[in-house]
Design a protein around this motif. Sequence first.
Motif, PDB file in Angstrom:
ATOM      1  N   ARG A 252      -1.515   3.466  15.227  1.00  0.00           N
ATOM      2  CA  ARG A 252      -0.112   2.580  15.620  1.00  0.00           C
ATOM      3  C   ARG A 252      -0.524   3.203  16.860  1.00  0.00           C
ATOM      4  O   ARG A 252      -0.401   2.334  17.859  1.00  0.00           O
ATOM      5  CB  ARG A 252       1.183   2.996  15.181  1.00  0.00           C
ATOM      6  N   ARG A 253      -0.455   4.051  17.587  1.00  0.00           N
ATOM      7  CA  ARG A 253      -0.775   4.789  18.851  1.00  0.00           C
ATOM      8  C   ARG A 253      -2.186   3.883  19.578  1.00  0.00           C
ATOM      9  O   ARG A 253      -2.356   3.233  20.595  1.00  0.00           O
ATOM     10  CB  ARG A 253      -0.231   6.206  18.674  1.00  0.00           C
ATOM     11  N   SER A 254      -3.377   3.853  18.784  1.00  0.00           N
ATOM     12  CA  SER A 254      -4.358   3.027  19.486  1.00  0.00           C
ATOM     13  C   SER A 254      -4.256   2.003  19.853  1.00  0.00           C
ATOM     14  O   SER A 254      -3.957   0.782  19.272  1.00  0.00           O
ATOM     15  CB  SER A 254      -5.352   3.496  18.461  1.00  0.00           C
TER      16      SER A 254
ATOM     17  N   ARG B  95      -2.278  11.789   5.712  1.00  0.00           N
ATOM     18  CA  ARG B  95      -2.153   9.971   5.646  1.00  0.00           C
ATOM     19  C   ARG B  95      -1.092   9.926   7.186  1.00  0.00           C
ATOM     20  O   ARG B  95      -1.154   8.824   7.949  1.00  0.00           O
ATOM     21  CB  ARG B  95      -1.261   9.696   4.256  1.00  0.00           C
ATOM     22  N   ARG B  96      -0.151  10.629   7.247  1.00  0.00           N
ATOM     23  CA  ARG B  96       0.997  10.100   8.573  1.00  0.00           C
ATOM     24  C   ARG B  96       0.728  10.012   9.656  1.00  0.00           C
ATOM     25  O   ARG B  96       0.534   9.972  10.431  1.00  0.00           O
ATOM     26  CB  ARG B  96       2.040  11.397   7.742  1.00  0.00           C
ATOM     27  N   GLN B  97      -0.297  11.501   9.536  1.00  0.00           N
ATOM     28  CA  GLN B  97      -1.090  11.566  10.986  1.00  0.00           C
ATOM     29  C   GLN B  97      -2.556  10.559  11.341  1.00  0.00           C
ATOM     30  O   GLN B  97      -2.170  10.378  12.496  1.00  0.00           O
ATOM     31  CB  GLN B  97      -1.947  12.857  11.016  1.00  0.00           C
ATOM     32  N   ARG B  98      -2.569  10.266  10.251  1.00  0.00           N
ATOM     33  CA  ARG B  98      -4.092   8.612  10.900  1.00  0.00           C
ATOM     34  C   ARG B  98      -3.068   7.423  10.552  1.00  0.00           C
ATOM     35  O   ARG B  98      -3.297   7.290  11.306  1.00  0.00           O
ATOM     36  CB  ARG B  98      -4.685   8.880   9.521  1.00  0.00           C
ATOM     37  N   GLU B  99      -1.705   7.401   9.937  1.00  0.00           N
ATOM     38  CA  GLU B  99      -1.221   6.177  10.199  1.00  0.00           C
ATOM     39  C   GLU B  99      -0.796   6.268  11.649  1.00  0.00           C
ATOM     40  O   GLU B  99      -0.696   5.405  12.278  1.00  0.00           O
ATOM     41  CB  GLU B  99       0.292   5.883   9.170  1.00  0.00           C
TER      42      GLU B  99
ATOM     43  N   HIS C 148       0.760  -1.098   0.211  1.00  0.00           N
ATOM     44  CA  HIS C 148       0.090   0.130  -0.043  1.00  0.00           C
ATOM     45  C   HIS C 148       0.812   1.475  -0.144  1.00  0.00           C
ATOM     46  O   HIS C 148       0.465   2.175  -0.993  1.00  0.00           O
ATOM     47  CB  HIS C 148      -0.939  -0.488   0.916  1.00  0.00           C
ATOM     48  N   GLY C 149       2.268   1.368   0.487  1.00  0.00           N
ATOM     49  CA  GLY C 149       2.708   2.187   0.724  1.00  0.00           C
ATOM     50  C   GLY C 149       3.848   2.740  -0.346  1.00  0.00           C
ATOM     51  O   GLY C 149       3.643   3.717  -0.883  1.00  0.00           O
TER      52      GLY C 149
END
Length: 66
Positions: free
Chosen positions: A64-66, A56-60, A18-19
């Motif tokens: 990851r933090r969740s 997209r970076r902020q969403r990723e 995907h990346g």
Amino acid sequence: MLRVLLAAFGLGLLSGCHGIVQDAYDERAEDECEELRNIEEQRACLNAIEDRERDRRQRELSERRS
């Protein structure tokens, strides 16, 4: 146990793919922006790409933090 490892490996491959696809898409979009003749339109186009990448970076990161 083997199925779990294979599933984890498959998910890792898919996320990596995907990346790669997203990077290729962004690169093509940048090429299209650079083809614009109007400098203001070109800047707006490139800014929109940067905004999408940032989002997209902020969403990723939040996933990851969740």
